[in-house]
Design an enzyme around this catalytic site. Sequence first.
Site, PDB file in Angstrom:
ATOM      1  N   ASP A 103       0.870  -1.158   0.000  1.00 56.65           N
ATOM      2  CA  ASP A 103       0.000   0.000   0.000  1.00 56.65           C
ATOM      3  C   ASP A 103       0.928   1.235   0.000  1.00 56.65           C
ATOM      4  O   ASP A 103       2.121   1.092   0.301  1.00 56.65           O
ATOM      5  CB  ASP A 103      -0.855  -0.089   1.270  1.00 56.65           C
ATOM      6  N   ASP A 105       0.134   5.188   1.198  1.00 57.57           N
ATOM      7  CA  ASP A 105       0.030   6.041   2.386  1.00 57.57           C
ATOM      8  C   ASP A 105       0.046   5.227   3.673  1.00 57.57           C
ATOM      9  O   ASP A 105      -0.707   4.270   3.816  1.00 57.57           O
ATOM     10  CB  ASP A 105      -1.278   6.850   2.360  1.00 57.57           C
ATOM     11  N   ASP A 111       0.966   9.655   5.790  1.00 57.84           N
ATOM     12  CA  ASP A 111      -0.273   9.962   5.082  1.00 57.84           C
ATOM     13  C   ASP A 111      -0.111  11.204   4.192  1.00 57.84           C
ATOM     14  O   ASP A 111       0.298  12.263   4.673  1.00 57.84           O
ATOM     15  CB  ASP A 111      -1.389  10.212   6.116  1.00 57.84           C
ATOM     16  N   THR A 139      -2.055   1.144  -4.610  1.00 60.35           N
ATOM     17  CA  THR A 139      -2.503   2.292  -3.824  1.00 60.35           C
ATOM     18  C   THR A 139      -3.884   2.754  -4.269  1.00 60.35           C
ATOM     19  O   THR A 139      -4.263   2.541  -5.428  1.00 60.35           O
ATOM     20  CB  THR A 139      -1.486   3.446  -3.960  1.00 60.35           C
ATOM     21  N   LYS A 299      -8.737  -3.637  -3.638  1.00 61.99           N
ATOM     22  CA  LYS A 299      -7.350  -4.118  -3.714  1.00 61.99           C
ATOM     23  C   LYS A 299      -7.232  -5.614  -4.006  1.00 61.99           C
ATOM     24  O   LYS A 299      -6.177  -6.062  -4.412  1.00 61.99           O
ATOM     25  CB  LYS A 299      -6.580  -3.719  -2.450  1.00 61.99           C
ATOM     26  N   ASP A 323      -1.727  -0.928   5.872  1.00 61.12           N
ATOM     27  CA  ASP A 323      -2.086  -0.457   7.222  1.00 61.12           C
ATOM     28  C   ASP A 323      -3.580  -0.533   7.486  1.00 61.12           C
ATOM     29  O   ASP A 323      -4.007  -0.355   8.608  1.00 61.12           O
ATOM     30  CB  ASP A 323      -1.628   0.998   7.415  1.00 61.12           C
TER      31      ASP A 323
HETATM   32  P1  IMP Z   1      -3.313   4.404  -0.040  1.00 54.44           P
HETATM   33  O1  IMP Z   1      -3.093   4.349   1.447  1.00 54.44           O
HETATM   34  O2  IMP Z   1      -2.018   4.343  -0.798  1.00 54.44           O
HETATM   35  O3  IMP Z   1      -4.275   3.356  -0.504  1.00 54.44           O
HETATM   36  O4  IMP Z   1      -3.898   5.867  -0.423  1.00 54.44           O
HETATM   37  C1  IMP Z   1      -5.090   6.359   0.073  1.00 54.44           C
HETATM   38  C2  IMP Z   1      -5.199   7.858  -0.097  1.00 54.44           C
HETATM   39  O5  IMP Z   1      -4.997   8.267  -1.451  1.00 54.44           O
HETATM   40  C3  IMP Z   1      -6.577   8.374   0.224  1.00 54.44           C
HETATM   41  O6  IMP Z   1      -6.755   8.567   1.597  1.00 54.44           O
HETATM   42  C4  IMP Z   1      -6.650   9.692  -0.545  1.00 54.44           C
HETATM   43  O7  IMP Z   1      -6.166  10.750   0.254  1.00 54.44           O
HETATM   44  C5  IMP Z   1      -5.684   9.513  -1.705  1.00 54.44           C
HETATM   45  N1  IMP Z   1      -6.335   9.445  -3.036  1.00 54.44           N
HETATM   46  C6  IMP Z   1      -5.985  10.183  -4.104  1.00 54.44           C
HETATM   47  N2  IMP Z   1      -6.707   9.867  -5.178  1.00 54.44           N
HETATM   48  C7  IMP Z   1      -7.554   8.890  -4.802  1.00 54.44           C
HETATM   49  C8  IMP Z   1      -8.536   8.144  -5.505  1.00 54.44           C
HETATM   50  O8  IMP Z   1      -8.787   8.306  -6.702  1.00 54.44           O
HETATM   51  N3  IMP Z   1      -9.190   7.217  -4.777  1.00 54.44           N
HETATM   52  C9  IMP Z   1      -8.924   6.996  -3.473  1.00 54.44           C
HETATM   53  N4  IMP Z   1      -8.009   7.669  -2.785  1.00 54.44           N
HETATM   54  C10 IMP Z   1      -7.309   8.624  -3.438  1.00 54.44           C
HETATM   55 MG    MG Z   2      -2.688   3.176   3.513  1.00 58.58          MG
END
Ligand code: IMP
Ligand code: MG
Length: 366
Positions: A103, A105, A111, A139, A299, A323
């Site tokens: 993942d 963020d 974040d 992601t 995912k 996470d």
């Molecule tokens: P991850 O933890 O890598 O899955 O990222 C999640 C974060 O990506 C979300 O909390 C959003 O702030 C950001 N985000 C940006 N673009 C998108 C999208 O198109 N869909 C969902 N999250 C997005």
């Molecule tokens: Mg995450």
Amino acid sequence: MASKAQARYGEIMRDVEEMVNDHIARLRKSPANISKLKLLVPTVGQFFTPLPLQDAFSYQDHKRRISSRRFVAPSFNDIRLILNSAQAMALVKNSQLELVTFDGDLTLYDDGAVLTPENPVIERILALMRRGVRIGIVTAAGYTEAKEYYRRLAGLLDALAASEVSHKLEHNLVVMGGESNFLFTYTPTSEYKLERVHDADWRLPEMATWTDENVKALLDVAEQALLNCKTTLNIPVEILRKSHAVGIYPEKHHKLSREQLEETVLVVQRIIESSPAGQKIPFCAFNGGNDVFVDIGDKSYGVMACQRYFGGIAGDKTLHVGDQFLSAGSNDFKARLACTTAWIANPRETVMLLDEVQELGGGAKT
Ligand code: IMP
Ligand code: MG
């Protein structure tokens, strides 16, 4: 006292380990079989590998001194880390680890942050790749341009491109954006080190129903549901509509409360599920920490598409690190359907887990 506690905890871990083995064996005989574990934990899912919990306990006990504590009982975090170690051990045994998906963020960086050159995860990922392990970054962040992913992942992509094995590793790392919607592959010669893979070259047969019409219908319902939450909960948010996602994020300097985020996720999820559009294609509504997004797919599809892109890597040879594994409103949870998983709480734990994998000798050797 400590040695008594250590022996007791070890025995308990051994008992659970045996229950997992029994669960795997029964399900292998017939999916209709009910194991003791299933009776005790009705929501228990599929195990892709056995889990050497007793050994994993010894390992974590040595590090965290769980059994030497006098007042604080083994905690949720202790158990989570023991499970992660057990999963790592099971995968590394017989060089089974062929694909690691991460993942973004909170797993690779904080974040909303970016992967900077000094991030210690970079050298660990490179070490895995040198041993022949493929990498996927799966992601929710959904962009259609390589440039945007480069902006977030430059530290890793530049380090890869500068390494002596750069060209050998071409196409050995992919980025899956929007949970399961946009695939990019590592291409050192291109400007942003990533090139978009044509949909026809990676999409799963199950995605055939994800037509523009069905996607639009689902996002329309989701957008309306988010707007309703904005009014009902009186939250100062903007709506962001993309091609394969719709979300809310707060106005500048405003922080949404956990209650607001979770209520929004649950309401939106319920409304979409009960709409005709929600019956046609899968979606994922999740709490992103200070925003709520609804994405097309989830995912599990993202990881399965990476497995397929790399020639059909099985679930018991894949590890997804993330996470978000609480079942309601967490987007990494769905990866449980596609492969083994490790639940980390912050990017430092990701580094610790990769060190463990390396210590154990993880990854098929090239
Ligand atoms: P991850 O933890 O890598 O899955 O990222 C999640 C974060 O990506 C979300 O909390 C959003 O702030 C950001 N985000 C940006 N673009 C998108 C999208 O198109 N869909 C969902 N999250 C997005
Ligand atoms: Mg995450």
